[in-house]
Write a protein that holds these residues in place. Structure first.
Motif, PDB file in Angstrom:
ATOM      1  N   UNK A   1       0.809  -1.223   0.000  1.00 15.74           N
ATOM      2  CA  UNK A   1       0.000   0.000   0.000  1.00 15.74           C
ATOM      3  C   UNK A   1       0.840   1.271   0.000  1.00 15.74           C
ATOM      4  N   UNK A   2       0.187   2.413   0.159  1.00 12.67           N
ATOM      5  CA  UNK A   2       0.896   3.696   0.062  1.00 12.67           C
ATOM      6  C   UNK A   2       1.746   4.022   1.293  1.00 12.67           C
ATOM      7  N   UNK A   3       1.347   3.513   2.451  1.00 16.14           N
ATOM      8  CA  UNK A   3       2.022   3.953   3.688  1.00 16.14           C
ATOM      9  C   UNK A   3       3.398   3.336   3.846  1.00 16.14           C
ATOM     10  N   UNK A   4       3.514   2.061   3.504  1.00 17.68           N
ATOM     11  CA  UNK A   4       4.791   1.348   3.670  1.00 17.68           C
ATOM     12  C   UNK A   4       5.943   2.025   2.942  1.00 17.68           C
ATOM     13  N   UNK A   5       5.834   2.204   1.600  1.00 17.64           N
ATOM     14  CA  UNK A   5       6.920   2.853   0.867  1.00 17.64           C
ATOM     15  C   UNK A   5       7.232   4.250   1.395  1.00 17.64           C
ATOM     16  N   UNK A   6       6.189   4.950   1.830  1.00 15.84           N
ATOM     17  CA  UNK A   6       6.384   6.303   2.378  1.00 15.84           C
ATOM     18  C   UNK A   6       7.291   6.253   3.611  1.00 15.84           C
ATOM     19  N   UNK A   7       7.022   5.249   4.491  1.00 17.04           N
ATOM     20  CA  UNK A   7       7.843   5.057   5.681  1.00 17.04           C
ATOM     21  C   UNK A   7       9.287   4.720   5.322  1.00 17.04           C
ATOM     22  N   UNK A   8       9.401   3.763   4.367  1.00 12.69           N
ATOM     23  CA  UNK A   8      10.731   3.289   3.990  1.00 12.69           C
ATOM     24  C   UNK A   8      11.593   4.427   3.470  1.00 12.69           C
ATOM     25  N   UNK A   9      11.004   5.249   2.570  1.00 18.23           N
ATOM     26  CA  UNK A   9      11.834   6.319   2.005  1.00 18.23           C
ATOM     27  C   UNK A   9      12.119   7.411   3.045  1.00 18.23           C
ATOM     28  N   UNK A  10      11.172   7.570   3.997  1.00 17.90           N
ATOM     29  CA  UNK A  10      11.435   8.539   5.062  1.00 17.90           C
ATOM     30  C   UNK A  10      12.639   8.120   5.896  1.00 17.90           C
ATOM     31  N   UNK A  11      12.723   6.806   6.174  1.00 18.50           N
ATOM     32  CA  UNK A  11      13.861   6.313   6.971  1.00 18.50           C
ATOM     33  C   UNK A  11      15.148   6.423   6.181  1.00 18.50           C
ATOM     34  N   UNK A  12      15.073   6.023   4.892  1.00  8.96           N
ATOM     35  CA  UNK A  12      16.273   6.105   4.061  1.00  8.96           C
ATOM     36  C   UNK A  12      16.737   7.555   3.864  1.00  8.96           C
ATOM     37  N   UNK A  13      15.731   8.475   3.984  1.00 10.86           N
ATOM     38  CA  UNK A  13      16.041   9.893   3.829  1.00 10.86           C
ATOM     39  C   UNK A  13      16.904  10.465   4.939  1.00 10.86           C
ATOM     40  N   UNK A  14      17.159   9.663   5.991  1.00 14.26           N
ATOM     41  CA  UNK A  14      17.990  10.153   7.098  1.00 14.26           C
ATOM     42  C   UNK A  14      19.388  10.531   6.650  1.00 14.26           C
ATOM     43  N   UNK A  15      19.859   9.838   5.592  1.00 11.30           N
ATOM     44  CA  UNK A  15      21.218  10.131   5.134  1.00 11.30           C
ATOM     45  C   UNK A  15      21.301  11.464   4.395  1.00 11.30           C
TER      46      UNK A  15
END
Lengths: 375, 304
Positions: free
Chosen positions: A56-70
């Motif tokens: 769904x839409x929420x999972x990828x949003x979370x994943x990229x938010x976490x990866x965005x930490x760098x």
């Protein structure tokens, strides 16, 4: 009587620069050298795995938010972003889990299948974060960061009750930081050397120089002398423990994960065991020279083979059999378990029984063979 | 009242009878000495009386208590200086005396015993930094801390220089003046003569003479000793024929002539020396000493 004896021994010890060096400074030098070898920079360079099973839409949003930490936001200094050196990788759950166990990853974020669906249908759902507790600074930090990302995403979905939450699971990899393993190892080493060098040698010296004989000529009961002697060593052992743990904590951020009471219990057992071994050496050695030789003979194999500097499990099978006979092996194992939650080699019960056994046997043999007078 | 009563004491080490049937009494307030060469059994006897060694035979009573049955009540009332004691090396004089004071029920003030052995200037000196004589006096101070009725001094002046020895003698004389019983061992006859009310001369684990030093000398000698060394060694048989000569003894190249007529013997000896065209080295005329007593009784000198 006790106080005077205790104080006298304390003064004798504290005024002896060699004794001070070996009991206090020597372990610290070890820690510093190895700490520098193992040490890293101030930025996080940990590797994190992300398992994205949600379609769904929420999972990828979370994943990229976490990866965005760098990513460092515009206008900020990249050097000040402590996450900028982190590495993220995606994969399936079983691959990444095994990497986490091996220590190739320090954390794993699992976004389960059906997360978006349950939230849209009004059911709460959660993200699982598995962190390697042996990365003691990184683990709580990363947990906190993921939690705040999860809350942010959750607030984007609904203003009312929280639907999305985070679950944390602690994992211990087989690759705890070297310095984490070293601190309990050095502590065990210090305890052993307290028993060998600081118990056996002074006792032999007191006998050969006639101090014990002189005490025997006074009304001082022998048990009083022994009790003050052991009490004095216990104090030194405790002092060593405090210093080593403090240095580990302040310089290398090695926390004590187990309970302090349990740690004190294990320390007491180990210190008494090595004092008993020291008394046994004093009982069988006739001169200070032979005492020194016996002490070194016990010290060296145990120092290098009992898991102080590298794990026992890496040794060849035949050597492991030998190492199983060494009391220090059980001290190192029990301290590593209680201090840093290291994966056990023996059960606590075995560690307890073996060390207690050494303590009892050595005490009995010491009483049997101890001589109060040189001759 | 007897302070020490020893009867038929025996100690055996393997084939050696280190103490071989020794008996004597020491009266209260007496300075009693055991004089003899190294290995004569002095220290072994002393340590058996102190309760540090178990005898293989005989009985010991100290202040009325049987040492073999229960030594604990005696420990409170005796003071001991062992032949060799090195105490905690890094503790100071005062700290060591204080430590030993804590072992006893009744004690003298720490500074008082340090004063008794004249160590006031060294109260804060670590024991390893004391000289040999100072360390011995510290050992005596520790022996005095419980204000003991009997003080045991085992070779208190061995290895000390003459000045340190004299200083130790003063300490012992003071103890005597305070009415203490002193039991000491020595292999210096001068020390025994000077300090002891009575002396037991021991050799090979046996007492070979016992009594007041002067009485021991007079009982064995009414002669004067003429002593010299001589490279060619004037034959003993020839010396023995000189007028006034009682006995001649040769030991380590030193010849001792015991004479009842010093003037006659000396004149004849000088004539003999001139006639033989030889020289005498270190020629002395002296009164007999305990050394001579020992030499007469054993045929050896004490310091061998």
């Amino acid at each position: 009587m006790f106080v005077q004896l205790y104080l006298s021994q304390w003064r004798e010890f504290a005024r002896d620069r060699m004794a001070l060096f070996f009991t206090i400074l020597f372990p610290l030098i070890f820690i510093s050298i190895f700490g520098l070898l193992y040490g890293g920079g101030s930025k996080f360079d940990e590797k994190v795995g992300i398992v994205l099973e949600d379609q769904g839409p929420i999972g990828p949003q979370l994943a990229s938010a976490i990866e965005g930490l760098t990513q460092t936001p515009e206008g900020q200094d990249a050097d000040k972003n402590v996450f900028s050196d982190m590495k993220f990788s995606r994969g399936n759950a079983s691959d990444l889990e095994s990497q986490l166990q091996k220590g190739d990853l320090q954390a794993l974020v699992i976004i389960p299948a059906g997360l978006s669906e349950s939230i849209t249908s009004g059911q709460p759902a959660s993200v699982t974060v598995k962190v390697d507790q042996s990365s003691q600074v990184f683990a709580p930090f990363f947990q906190g960061v993921v939690d705040s990302i999860v809350q942010k995403v959750d607030q984007g979905i609904t203003q009312s009750k929280p639907m999305l939450t985070m679950q944390v699971q602690s994992v211990l990899s087989s690759q705890i930081r070297g310095i984490d393993l070293l601190i309990p190892g050095i502590l065990a080493m210090s305890i052993m050397q307290l028993g060998l060098f600081a118990t056996a040698q002074p006792m032999i010296a007191m006998r050969t120089q006639g101090v014990l004989k002189r005490f025997n000529a006074t009304p001082l009961p022998r048990w009083m002398l022994l009790v003050s002697y052991v009490a004095m060593r216990l104090t030194i052992g405790l002092l060593q423990t405090i210093i080593i743990i403090a240095v580990g904590k302040l310089m290398f951020d090695v926390a004590i994960l187990g309970s302090i009471v349990a740690l004190l219990g294990w320390l007491l057992l180990s210190i008494l065991m090595f004092i008993a071994i020291g008394f046994f050496v004093a009982a069988i050695a006739k001169t200070e020279e032979s005492g020194n030789a016996i002490t070194q003979l016990i010290n060296f194999p145990m120092l290098f083979l009992s898991g102080v500097f590298f794990p026992v499990t890496g040794l060849p099978d035949w050597l492991q059999v030998v190492v199983k006979a060494f009391p220090l092996t059980y001290t190192v194992d029990s301290l590593k378990q209680v201090m840093i939650n290291a994966p056990p080699i023996n059960t606590p019960m075995i560690n307890f029984v073996v060390q207690l056994g050494w303590l009892v046997v050595m005490t009995v043999l010491s009483i049997r063979f101890f001589k109060w007078e040189a001759r | 009242m007897t302070a020490i009563q020893v009867e038929n004491l025996v100690k055996i080490y393997g084939p050696l009878r280190a103490v071989d049937g020794i008996s004597f009494d020491v009266a209260k307030g007496e300075v009693f000495g055991m004089l003899g060469p190294n290995g004569a059994g002095k220290s072994t006897t002393t340590e058996m009386i102190e309760g540090l060694r178990k005898p293989d035979g005989g009985s010991i009573h100290v202040l009325g208590h049987d040492v073999l049955k229960n030594v604990e009540p005696i420990k409170q009332r005796i003071g001991i200086q062992l032949q060799t004691t090195s105490l905690f090396q890094k503790l100071t004089t005062r700290e060591l005396v204080k430590l030993f004071a804590s072992f006893y029920k009744n004690t003298l003030p720490v500074d008082e015993v340090i004063g008794l052995v004249n160590l006031e200037e060294k109260v804060n000196t670590a024991s390893k930094d004391l000289s040999g004589g100072q360390r011995q006096r510290l050992a005596v101070a520790i022996a005095l801390i419980n204000d003991p009725d009997i003080i045991f001094l085992d070779e208190p002046t061995t290895g000390l220089d003459p000045q340190a020895r004299r200083s130790m003698w003063d300490v012992v004389s003071n103890l005597q003046k305070r009415g203490k019983t002193v039991f000491l061992t020595t292999h210096y006859m001068e020390e025994a003569e000077r300090l002891c009310d009575r002396v037991a001369v021991v050799d090979h684990g046996k007492i070979i003479a016992l009594g007041k030093p002067q009485a021991l000398i007079h009982d064995n000698f009414d002669e004067t000793a003429l002593e010299f060394s001589n490279d060619e060694q004037l034959p003993e048989s020839l010396l023995a024929t000189l007028p006034g000569v009682e006995r001649v003894q040769n030991e380590n190249g030193i010849t001792t002539i015991y004479s009842k007529g010093v003037a006659r013997t000396t004149n004849a000896l000088m004539a003999l020396v001139e006639q033989q065209q030889t020289e005498l080295r270190g020629f002395t005329i002296r009164a007999a000493t305990l050394e001579d007593v020992f030499l007469k009784l054993t045929g050896r000198r004490i310091r061998d």
